[in-house]
Design a protein around this motif. Structure first.
Motif, mmCIF file in Angstrom:
data_model
loop_
_atom_site.group_PDB
_atom_site.id
_atom_site.type_symbol
_atom_site.label_atom_id
_atom_site.label_comp_id
_atom_site.label_asym_id
_atom_site.label_seq_id
_atom_site.Cartn_x
_atom_site.Cartn_y
_atom_site.Cartn_z
ATOM 1 N N ILE A 50 0.686 -1.144 -0.021
ATOM 2 C CA ILE A 50 0.292 0.084 -0.278
ATOM 3 C C ILE A 50 0.655 1.667 0.053
ATOM 4 C CG2 ILE A 50 -1.641 1.433 1.194
ATOM 5 C CD1 ILE A 50 -2.659 -1.408 2.741
ATOM 6 N N LEU A 51 1.659 0.870 0.898
ATOM 7 C CA LEU A 51 2.870 2.776 0.922
ATOM 8 C C LEU A 51 3.554 2.328 -0.257
ATOM 9 C CD1 LEU A 51 4.101 4.074 2.741
ATOM 10 C CD2 LEU A 51 6.163 2.877 3.161
ATOM 11 N N GLY A 52 3.821 1.330 -1.061
ATOM 12 C CA GLY A 52 4.550 1.500 -3.051
ATOM 13 C C GLY A 52 3.518 2.769 -3.243
ATOM 14 N N VAL A 53 1.911 2.349 -3.268
ATOM 15 C CA VAL A 53 0.925 2.563 -4.592
ATOM 16 C C VAL A 53 1.194 3.956 -3.724
ATOM 17 C CG1 VAL A 53 -1.199 1.958 -5.659
ATOM 18 C CG2 VAL A 53 0.259 -0.008 -4.784
ATOM 19 N N VAL A 54 1.126 4.272 -2.990
ATOM 20 C CA VAL A 54 0.732 5.190 -2.046
ATOM 21 C C VAL A 54 2.357 6.475 -2.839
ATOM 22 C CG1 VAL A 54 0.968 7.377 -0.402
ATOM 23 C CG2 VAL A 54 -1.179 5.204 -0.093
ATOM 24 N N LEU A 55 3.200 6.296 -3.083
ATOM 25 C CA LEU A 55 4.219 7.392 -2.909
ATOM 26 C C LEU A 55 4.160 7.070 -4.265
ATOM 27 C CD1 LEU A 55 7.121 5.155 -0.376
ATOM 28 C CD2 LEU A 55 6.503 6.945 -0.319
ATOM 29 N N LEU A 56 3.875 6.036 -5.593
ATOM 30 C CA LEU A 56 3.813 6.522 -6.878
ATOM 31 C C LEU A 56 2.623 7.347 -7.130
ATOM 32 C CD1 LEU A 56 4.434 4.826 -9.476
ATOM 33 C CD2 LEU A 56 2.605 3.181 -9.461
ATOM 34 N N GLY A 57 1.786 7.296 -6.461
ATOM 35 C CA GLY A 57 0.581 8.163 -6.961
ATOM 36 C C GLY A 57 0.936 9.649 -6.333
ATOM 37 N N ILE A 58 1.662 9.445 -5.206
ATOM 38 C CA ILE A 58 2.060 10.854 -4.835
ATOM 39 C C ILE A 58 2.971 11.887 -5.891
ATOM 40 C CG2 ILE A 58 3.249 12.311 -3.065
ATOM 41 C CD1 ILE A 58 2.422 10.156 -0.814
ATOM 42 N N CYS A 59 4.333 10.734 -6.672
ATOM 43 C CA CYS A 59 5.491 10.706 -7.578
ATOM 44 C C CYS A 59 4.713 11.736 -8.385
ATOM 45 C CB CYS A 59 5.701 9.462 -7.868
ATOM 46 S SG CYS A 59 7.672 9.580 -6.682
ATOM 47 N N LEU A 60 3.561 11.375 -9.365
ATOM 48 C CA LEU A 60 2.377 10.841 -10.556
ATOM 49 C C LEU A 60 1.967 12.609 -10.148
ATOM 50 C CD1 LEU A 60 1.141 8.237 -11.397
ATOM 51 C CD2 LEU A 60 3.249 8.968 -12.571
ATOM 52 N N ILE A 61 1.732 12.896 -9.109
ATOM 53 C CA ILE A 61 1.069 14.026 -8.153
ATOM 54 C C ILE A 61 1.871 15.337 -8.577
ATOM 55 C CG2 ILE A 61 -0.262 15.195 -7.151
ATOM 56 C CD1 ILE A 61 -1.505 13.066 -6.045
ATOM 57 N N GLY A 62 2.881 15.186 -7.472
ATOM 58 C CA GLY A 62 4.647 15.803 -7.684
ATOM 59 C C GLY A 62 4.267 16.503 -9.224
ATOM 60 N N GLY A 63 4.823 15.540 -10.228
ATOM 61 C CA GLY A 63 5.408 15.687 -11.377
ATOM 62 C C GLY A 63 4.135 16.758 -12.205
ATOM 63 N N GLY A 64 2.814 16.129 -12.078
ATOM 64 C CA GLY A 64 1.650 17.016 -12.403
ATOM 65 C C GLY A 64 1.477 18.173 -12.647
ATOM 66 N N VAL A 65 1.825 18.252 -10.605
ATOM 67 C CA VAL A 65 1.722 20.208 -10.662
ATOM 68 C C VAL A 65 3.029 20.566 -10.872
ATOM 69 C CG1 VAL A 65 2.122 21.073 -8.164
ATOM 70 C CG2 VAL A 65 0.667 19.062 -7.883
ATOM 71 N N ALA A 66 4.332 20.094 -10.992
ATOM 72 C CA ALA A 66 5.493 20.781 -11.186
ATOM 73 C C ALA A 66 5.226 21.336 -12.730
ATOM 74 C CB ALA A 66 6.348 19.531 -11.186
ATOM 75 N N LEU A 67 5.225 20.141 -13.520
ATOM 76 C CA LEU A 67 4.331 20.417 -14.709
ATOM 77 C C LEU A 67 3.156 21.935 -14.791
ATOM 78 C CD1 LEU A 67 4.572 20.051 -17.858
ATOM 79 C CD2 LEU A 67 2.426 18.230 -17.972
#
Length: 304
Positions: free
Chosen positions: A214-231
C-alpha cells in the motif's frame, strides 16, 4: 504362498484399495447476494427522509432496516442470514457517545488541561465500549436460526484497543501493522457460531507485506501528482518576463485537490481488496475455511 492366498483371499494386514472409502471432497459454498437496487433504493430514501425529519433520532431504526435487508439477502448454502438488533439499544449507545463528545468539548473549552484529563478518562472507557459493540453485533447476527457470539475478555480488549495503539504512537507508526494484526486476531479468534469457534492464522509479516504494498502504491501516486503539479507550475511561469501566469496559478490549488481526490479514489479499492483477501483467507470456522478473491479492478469500477 499360504492357502488363503491360493484361494484368492486377501492376506491379513493387506488392504484392498477397492474397499477404501472415497477421499473427502472439498465442497465450495459461495456467498450469494439476492438484493436488488430498486428495492434498496426504497429503503434508503425512506430512511434518509425519516432521519432528516427526526433530526437523526430515527437513524438507529434506519440502521436496523438497512442491516436486515442486507443480511436477509445474503445467502450461504441456500440459507439466509438475519439481524436482530434492537434500535432502542443502538439509540442509547449513540446518545452515550454523543454525551461523551459534548463533555469533552465543554471541558476543552473551559480548560485545555481539563480537556486532556477528560480525554484520558474517555480513552480508558473506549476498550470496554468497543468490546460491548462486538458482542452486540455478533449476538444479534444469526444464520439458520443460530446466533453468533463474541467471547473476548475485557483485559484482552484493553491490551488490543488501548495498549497496542499507544505502542504504535510511541514508535511513530512502526508497529501499526503489528497492531492491526493483533486487532484482527482478537476479533476473529474470539468469535463463534454455535459450538464452533473462529480462528485467525495470518502472521504479522503478512500485514507488514500488505502495508508495504500500500505504501508503494501511495508513494507512486504522490510522485505522479508531484510531477503533474510541477508541470502545471512550470507552465504558469512566463520565462520571458519571469512573472507567473495569474490564470494558471489560480487553477493550481484546484488541480492539486483534484489529483489528491483521484489518488484516494484509485487507492481505496486496492486497499480494501488487500485487507479483505488477507483477513478472510486466513480465517477458519472449525474445520471450514474461507476464500476471498476480491478484485481491486472490479471494486474500482463499482466505486466509479
Amino acid at each position: 504362498m499360504s492357502s488363503n492366498e491360493a484361494n484368492g483371499a486377501v492376506p491379513t494386514g493387506v488392504i484392498d484399495a477397492a474397499s477404501l472409502p472415497d477421499e473427502p471432497v472439498e465442497e465450495i459454498h459461495p456467498l450469494a447476494f439476492t438484493g436488488k437496487g430498486r428495492e434498496y433504493f426504497g429503503i434508503w430514501i425512506v430512511n434518509l427522509l425519516l432521519t432528516i425529519i427526526s433530526f437523526g433520532l430515527y437513524s438507529p431504526w434506519a440502521k436496523v432496516r438497512r442491516l436486515q435487508y442486507f443480511y436477509r439477502n445474503t445467502q450461504l448454502a441456500g440459507a439466509s442470514f438475519d439481524y436482530h438488533g434492537n434500535p432502542a439499544a443502538i439509540l442509547k449507545g449513540r446518545l452515550l457517545a454523543l454525551g461523551m463528545f459534548v463533555v469533552y468539548n465543554l471541558a476543552g473549552a473551559f480548560s485545555p488541561l481539563l480537556g486532556l484529563l477528560v480525554a484520558i478518562v474517555l480513552m480508558a472507557f473506549l476498550p470496554r465500549l468497543l468490546l460491548r459493540s462486538l458482542q452486540f453485533r455478533l449476538y444479534n447476527s444469526s444464520y439458520r436460526g443460530l446466533r453468533f457470539r463474541f467471547n473476548g475478555k475485557l483485559k484482552a480488549a484493553y491490551r488490543v484497543f488501548l495498549g497496542w495503539p499507544l505502542a504504535t504512537l510511541l514508535t511513530l507508526s512502526v508497529l501499526m501493522p503489528f497492531c492491526h494484526q493483533r486487532i484482527k486476531a482478537f476479533q476473529h479468534d474470539n468469535a463463534a457460531f454455535g459450538r464452533a469457534s473462529f480462528s485467525f492464522t495470518a502472521p504479522v509479516r503478512a500485514f507488514y507485506v500488505c502495508y508495504f504494498k500500500i505504501l508503494g502504491v501511495v508513494l507512486l501516486g504522490i510522485c505522479l501528482i508531484g510531477g503533474g503539479v510541477a508541470l502545471v507550475f512550470g507552465s504558469a511561469l512566463m520565462l520571458a518576463s519571469g512573472r507567473p501566469n495569474p490564470q494558471a496559478m489560480a487553477l493550481l490549488p484546484l488541480f492539486m485537490s483534484l489529483c489528491l481526490f483521484l489518488l484516494f479514489f484509485f487507492i481505496r479499492p486496492f486497499v480494501e481488496a488487500q485487507w479483505q483477501n488477507l483477513v478472510w483467507n486466513h480465517t477458519r470456522l472449525g474445520e471450514h475455511r474461507f476464500v476471498s478473491k476480491v478484485s481491486s479492478l472490479r471494486l474500482f469500477w463499482i466505486m466509479l
